[in-house]
Scaffold this motif. Structure first.
Motif, PDB file in Angstrom:
ATOM      1  N   GLN A   1       0.827  -1.197   0.000  1.00 32.36           N
ATOM      2  CA  GLN A   1       0.000   0.000   0.000  1.00 32.36           C
ATOM      3  C   GLN A   1       0.862   1.248   0.000  1.00 32.36           C
ATOM      4  OE1 GLN A   1      -2.277   0.560   3.562  1.00 32.36           O
ATOM      5  NE2 GLN A   1      -3.346   2.363   2.803  1.00 32.36           N
ATOM      6  N   GLU A   2       0.572   2.160  -0.934  1.00 27.95           N
ATOM      7  CA  GLU A   2       1.289   3.419  -0.994  1.00 27.95           C
ATOM      8  C   GLU A   2       0.738   4.375   0.065  1.00 27.95           C
ATOM      9  OE1 GLU A   2       3.930   4.376  -2.946  1.00 27.95           O
ATOM     10  OE2 GLU A   2       3.986   2.226  -3.370  1.00 27.95           O
ATOM     11  N   PRO A   3       1.575   5.218   0.645  1.00 30.84           N
ATOM     12  CA  PRO A   3       1.066   6.168   1.640  1.00 30.84           C
ATOM     13  C   PRO A   3       0.184   7.224   0.984  1.00 30.84           C
ATOM     14  CG  PRO A   3       3.340   6.663   1.110  1.00 30.84           C
ATOM     15  CD  PRO A   3       3.023   5.358   0.431  1.00 30.84           C
ATOM     16  N   VAL A   4      -0.845   7.651   1.695  1.00 29.81           N
ATOM     17  CA  VAL A   4      -1.672   8.752   1.203  1.00 29.81           C
ATOM     18  C   VAL A   4      -1.120  10.045   1.792  1.00 29.81           C
ATOM     19  CG1 VAL A   4      -3.702   7.289   0.979  1.00 29.81           C
ATOM     20  CG2 VAL A   4      -3.327   8.535   3.114  1.00 29.81           C
ATOM     21  N   PRO A   5      -1.280  11.163   1.095  1.00 31.19           N
ATOM     22  CA  PRO A   5      -0.771  12.438   1.624  1.00 31.19           C
ATOM     23  C   PRO A   5      -1.423  12.786   2.957  1.00 31.19           C
ATOM     24  CG  PRO A   5      -1.317  12.628  -0.708  1.00 31.19           C
ATOM     25  CD  PRO A   5      -1.864  11.316  -0.250  1.00 31.19           C
ATOM     26  N   ARG A   6      -0.637  13.409   3.843  1.00 32.27           N
ATOM     27  CA  ARG A   6      -1.181  13.860   5.123  1.00 32.27           C
ATOM     28  C   ARG A   6      -2.082  15.082   4.914  1.00 32.27           C
ATOM     29  NH1 ARG A   6      -0.614   9.416   7.655  1.00 32.27           N
ATOM     30  NH2 ARG A   6      -0.670   8.833   5.450  1.00 32.27           N
ATOM     31  N   ASN A   7      -3.086  15.211   5.742  1.00 32.25           N
ATOM     32  CA  ASN A   7      -3.974  16.375   5.654  1.00 32.25           C
ATOM     33  C   ASN A   7      -3.278  17.662   6.077  1.00 32.25           C
ATOM     34  OD1 ASN A   7      -6.078  14.755   4.804  1.00 32.25           O
ATOM     35  ND2 ASN A   7      -6.975  14.559   6.839  1.00 32.25           N
ATOM     36  N   VAL A   8      -2.293  17.526   6.951  1.00 32.02           N
ATOM     37  CA  VAL A   8      -1.506  18.673   7.416  1.00 32.02           C
ATOM     38  C   VAL A   8      -0.038  18.358   7.194  1.00 32.02           C
ATOM     39  CG1 VAL A   8      -0.792  20.008   9.457  1.00 32.02           C
ATOM     40  CG2 VAL A   8      -3.197  19.407   9.147  1.00 32.02           C
ATOM     41  N   ARG A   9       0.715  19.345   6.758  1.00 30.41           N
ATOM     42  CA  ARG A   9       2.152  19.155   6.593  1.00 30.41           C
ATOM     43  C   ARG A   9       2.869  20.433   6.996  1.00 30.41           C
ATOM     44  NH1 ARG A   9       3.791  21.538   1.722  1.00 30.41           N
ATOM     45  NH2 ARG A   9       2.113  22.007   0.254  1.00 30.41           N
ATOM     46  N   ILE A  10       4.182  20.403   6.946  1.00 29.38           N
ATOM     47  CA  ILE A  10       5.004  21.544   7.349  1.00 29.38           C
ATOM     48  C   ILE A  10       5.464  22.316   6.118  1.00 29.38           C
ATOM     49  CG2 ILE A  10       7.268  22.176   8.308  1.00 29.38           C
ATOM     50  CD1 ILE A  10       6.856  19.916  10.354  1.00 29.38           C
ATOM     51  N   SER A  11       5.425  23.642   6.249  1.00 31.88           N
ATOM     52  CA  SER A  11       6.010  24.522   5.246  1.00 31.88           C
ATOM     53  C   SER A  11       6.772  25.602   5.990  1.00 31.88           C
ATOM     54  CB  SER A  11       4.930  25.152   4.364  1.00 31.88           C
ATOM     55  OG  SER A  11       5.509  26.041   3.422  1.00 31.88           O
ATOM     56  N   GLY A  12       8.105  25.499   5.977  1.00 30.15           N
ATOM     57  CA  GLY A  12       8.920  26.462   6.709  1.00 30.15           C
ATOM     58  C   GLY A  12       8.653  26.400   8.200  1.00 30.15           C
ATOM     59  N   GLN A  13       8.184  27.492   8.764  1.00 30.49           N
ATOM     60  CA  GLN A  13       7.937  27.592  10.194  1.00 30.49           C
ATOM     61  C   GLN A  13       6.462  27.468  10.554  1.00 30.49           C
ATOM     62  OE1 GLN A  13      10.009  31.225  11.446  1.00 30.49           O
ATOM     63  NE2 GLN A  13      11.623  30.732   9.947  1.00 30.49           N
ATOM     64  N   LYS A  14       5.677  26.923   9.638  1.00 27.03           N
ATOM     65  CA  LYS A  14       4.241  26.798   9.853  1.00 27.03           C
ATOM     66  C   LYS A  14       3.746  25.397   9.502  1.00 27.03           C
ATOM     67  CE  LYS A  14       3.164  31.657   8.855  1.00 27.03           C
ATOM     68  NZ  LYS A  14       2.740  31.982  10.236  1.00 27.03           N
ATOM     69  N   PHE A  15       2.629  25.022  10.107  1.00 22.85           N
ATOM     70  CA  PHE A  15       1.849  23.891   9.637  1.00 22.85           C
ATOM     71  C   PHE A  15       0.845  24.434   8.628  1.00 22.85           C
ATOM     72  CE2 PHE A  15       3.044  22.441  13.949  1.00 22.85           C
ATOM     73  CZ  PHE A  15       3.601  21.214  13.631  1.00 22.85           C
ATOM     74  N   ILE A  16       0.611  23.668   7.567  1.00 23.59           N
ATOM     75  CA  ILE A  16      -0.355  24.105   6.561  1.00 23.59           C
ATOM     76  C   ILE A  16      -1.300  22.969   6.201  1.00 23.59           C
ATOM     77  CG2 ILE A  16       1.244  25.814   5.606  1.00 23.59           C
ATOM     78  CD1 ILE A  16       1.621  23.918   3.193  1.00 23.59           C
ATOM     79  N   LEU A  17      -2.493  23.336   5.754  1.00 19.83           N
ATOM     80  CA  LEU A  17      -3.447  22.367   5.227  1.00 19.83           C
ATOM     81  C   LEU A  17      -3.011  21.980   3.823  1.00 19.83           C
ATOM     82  CD1 LEU A  17      -6.844  23.942   6.343  1.00 19.83           C
ATOM     83  CD2 LEU A  17      -6.012  21.657   6.969  1.00 19.83           C
ATOM     84  N   ALA A  18      -2.868  20.698   3.576  1.00 22.20           N
ATOM     85  CA  ALA A  18      -2.415  20.241   2.261  1.00 22.20           C
ATOM     86  C   ALA A  18      -3.411  20.598   1.166  1.00 22.20           C
ATOM     87  CB  ALA A  18      -2.179  18.741   2.297  1.00 22.20           C
ATOM     88  N   SER A  19      -4.681  20.662   1.505  1.00 18.22           N
ATOM     89  CA  SER A  19      -5.720  20.912   0.507  1.00 18.22           C
ATOM     90  C   SER A  19      -5.701  22.336  -0.027  1.00 18.22           C
ATOM     91  CB  SER A  19      -7.096  20.612   1.096  1.00 18.22           C
ATOM     92  OG  SER A  19      -7.345  21.445   2.230  1.00 18.22           O
ATOM     93  N   SER A  20      -5.193  23.296   0.771  1.00 17.13           N
ATOM     94  CA  SER A  20      -5.269  24.702   0.364  1.00 17.13           C
ATOM     95  C   SER A  20      -3.958  25.463   0.529  1.00 17.13           C
ATOM     96  CB  SER A  20      -6.335  25.410   1.201  1.00 17.13           C
ATOM     97  OG  SER A  20      -5.965  25.417   2.576  1.00 17.13           O
ATOM     98  N   ASN A  21      -2.986  24.841   1.191  1.00 12.13           N
ATOM     99  CA  ASN A  21      -1.725  25.501   1.540  1.00 12.13           C
ATOM    100  C   ASN A  21      -1.909  26.659   2.523  1.00 12.13           C
ATOM    101  OD1 ASN A  21      -0.062  23.795   0.046  1.00 12.13           O
ATOM    102  ND2 ASN A  21      -0.247  25.050  -1.809  1.00 12.13           N
ATOM    103  N   ALA A  22      -3.088  26.736   3.131  1.00 10.40           N
ATOM    104  CA  ALA A  22      -3.329  27.772   4.141  1.00 10.40           C
ATOM    105  C   ALA A  22      -2.718  27.339   5.470  1.00 10.40           C
ATOM    106  CB  ALA A  22      -4.826  28.003   4.306  1.00 10.40           C
ATOM    107  N   SER A  23      -2.166  28.291   6.207  1.00  8.49           N
ATOM    108  CA  SER A  23      -1.595  27.954   7.504  1.00  8.49           C
ATOM    109  C   SER A  23      -2.690  27.541   8.473  1.00  8.49           C
ATOM    110  CB  SER A  23      -0.799  29.133   8.063  1.00  8.49           C
ATOM    111  OG  SER A  23      -1.647  30.240   8.299  1.00  8.49           O
ATOM    112  N   ILE A  24      -2.330  26.685   9.421  1.00  6.64           N
ATOM    113  CA  ILE A  24      -3.289  26.165  10.381  1.00  6.64           C
ATOM    114  C   ILE A  24      -2.633  26.071  11.754  1.00  6.64           C
ATOM    115  CG2 ILE A  24      -2.720  23.780   9.720  1.00  6.64           C
ATOM    116  CD1 ILE A  24      -5.567  22.971  10.497  1.00  6.64           C
ATOM    117  N   VAL A  25      -3.395  26.383  12.767  1.00  5.70           N
ATOM    118  CA  VAL A  25      -2.968  26.221  14.162  1.00  5.70           C
ATOM    119  C   VAL A  25      -3.801  25.091  14.756  1.00  5.70           C
ATOM    120  CG1 VAL A  25      -2.837  27.287  16.442  1.00  5.70           C
ATOM    121  CG2 VAL A  25      -2.291  28.628  14.395  1.00  5.70           C
ATOM    122  N   MET A  26      -3.136  24.024  15.198  1.00  2.00           N
ATOM    123  CA  MET A  26      -3.835  22.907  15.827  1.00  2.00           C
ATOM    124  C   MET A  26      -4.203  23.253  17.260  1.00  2.00           C
ATOM    125  SD  MET A  26      -2.974  21.370  13.042  1.00  2.00           S
ATOM    126  CE  MET A  26      -1.202  21.468  13.085  1.00  2.00           C
TER     127      MET A  26
END
Length: 429
Positions: A1-26
């Motif tokens: 089974q291939e991994p599916v993309p995570r819903n949240v990932r890291i971009s620089g110094q922020k977490f972002i939503l993979a679907s929109s690239n918008a920053s997110i605070v958990m």
């Protein structure tokens, strides 16, 4: 089974939503089960609502929760939260020294992650432990692993002892810890249930010391420090730890809500160089399986150890090799975790760490005061805790462990609250 993309990932110094690239605070609670079966069930249709006050503790009739279900998810979202920190305790996930995770644990884990996948709840997988492992009255590291650590067997089932140099510090010397005098040097009492994975719950000497809050002295004993040295230094111990996280990554690669791996809750070691080398090797192993999974870096006890001016002046990477530090800054998948602290000092230092290390930070275990302080600074945050998820010990009538119990009421367990730290005017994505 291939991994599916995570819903949240890291971009620089922020977490972002993979679907929109918008920053997110958990934002949300800890969901952690410290003892068997180490993971809540998903059945039921009511939310957790612990009663663990002084009156029920005196009467031995406190009540707790054993589930995390759709009602809990709906409640979390209603509170304006979007994430949980889910315990994946090594001792429960891999109770045997084999190249596999426990099937019963996996069944429960998959059920919880299927629920979070379906509801857009973001999950930090927390290898939760306190004061290292059960063989020394803590929890987290499996007993089989502790018994492999050089020199540990000579301390098994013996009165806990603190070695040099920690014995010089009265606050770290276990002989001065609350409850130690219950057994003192009584070898027969300490020997009861030695080697049992549930020694921390079955042995009355342990229970006298660990049934209340977290005592740092329990983590600096000979048996626990030899375990930690085995884990963080290159060799068989580190390889076992990396194997555990490789197996977890394989298990969750089909669950997009499981976006982050918190490698070890509150690690008890001052050996920063070897600890961070271990974190990096784990991150490489995890990202080889799930390339966009976020992986934690942490200091001693996940503390905010340095004042912000030191971090700003030096970079905050004292005792970490240049090679390790440069890898962290360039990785794109790691974040720095921290617990509790004081506002604004700890928040300011985390902002400095984030800038100097080029990583986001995450307050993965906080009080409500720091929960709000982190939120105000745009730092992800998780409060301790949604439920105590345990019914062991006198507060619950001294049930038989483990046949008639759930979890482990040890090392900071009470005061769970499914509606703690609510900010009613805030709605998170």
């Amino acid at each position: 089974q291939e991994p599916v993309p995570r819903n949240v990932r890291i971009s620089g110094q922020k977490f972002i939503l993979a679907s929109s690239n918008a920053s997110i605070v958990m934002s949300g609670p800890n969901v952690v089960v410290k003892g068997p079966p180490y993971m809540p069930a998903v059945e039921g249709n009511t939310i957790c609502n612990d009663i663990t006050d002084l009156a029920c503790m005196a009467a031995g009739n406190c009540t707790t929760c054993t589930t995390f279900n759709q009602a809990d998810v709906d409640h979390i979202k209603k509170m304006g939260w979007n994430s949980i920190r889910l315990g994946v305790v090594w001792a429960g996930a891999q109770p045997r020294d084999e190249d596999a995770l426990d099937p019963l644990f996996l069944r429960r884990l998959h059920a919880v992650l299927t629920l979070t996948d379906a509801n857009g709840i973001h999950v930090v997988l927390d290898n939760h432990g306190d004061m290292v492992g059960s063989a020394g009255c803590g929890n987290g590291v499996p007993t089989w692993f502790q018994l492999k650590a050089p020199g540990v067997k000579q301390f098994l089932g013996k009165p806990l002892k603190t070695g040099f140099p920690y014995s010089l510090d009265k606050s770290l010397n276990v002989a001065n810890a609350f409850g130690y005098g219950h057994c003192g040097d009584d070898a027969e009492m300490w020997a009861a249930h030695a080697g049992d994975p549930n020694y921390n719950l079955l042995n009355e000497c342990c229970q006298a010391m660990n049934s209340r809050g977290n005592q740092p002295a329990l983590g600096f004993t000979e048996i626990q420090q030899r375990t930690m040295d085995f884990l963080i230094h290159e060799g068989a111990g580190r390889a076992d730890f990396i194997r555990f996280w490789r197996l977890v990554a394989e298990a969750v690669k089909g669950h997009p809500s499981a976006f982050a791996a918190e490698l070890m809750n509150e690690p008890i070691t001052f050996h920063r160089k070897y600890m961070f080398e271990t974190w990096v090797e784990c991150a490489k192993a995890i990202n080889a399986i799930v390339p966009d999974m976020s992986v934690s870096m942490a200091d001693l006890a996940e503390g905010s150890l340095l004042p912000s001016w030191v971090t700003e002046f030096t970079g905050g990477h004292e005792d970490i090799s240049t090679e390790t530090f440069e890898w962290i800054k360039a990785s794109g998948t790691v974040f720095y975790t921290w617990h509790y602290g004081t506002a604004p000092k700890s928040v300011n230092n985390m902002l400095a760490i984030s800038k100097a290390w080029n990583v986001p930070t995450f307050a993965t275990e906080t009080s409500c005061v720091m929960f709000d302080a982190a939120a105000a600074a745009g730092i992800s945050h998780s409060y301790w805790h949604y439920s105590c998820y345990c019914n062991t010990g006198p507060a619950f009538g001294n049930r038989s462990v483990p046949d008639d119990t759930f979890g482990a009421c040890i090392l900071g367990w009470a005061n769970g609250g499914s509606s703690s730290c609510v900010r009613p005017t805030v709605v998170m994505v």
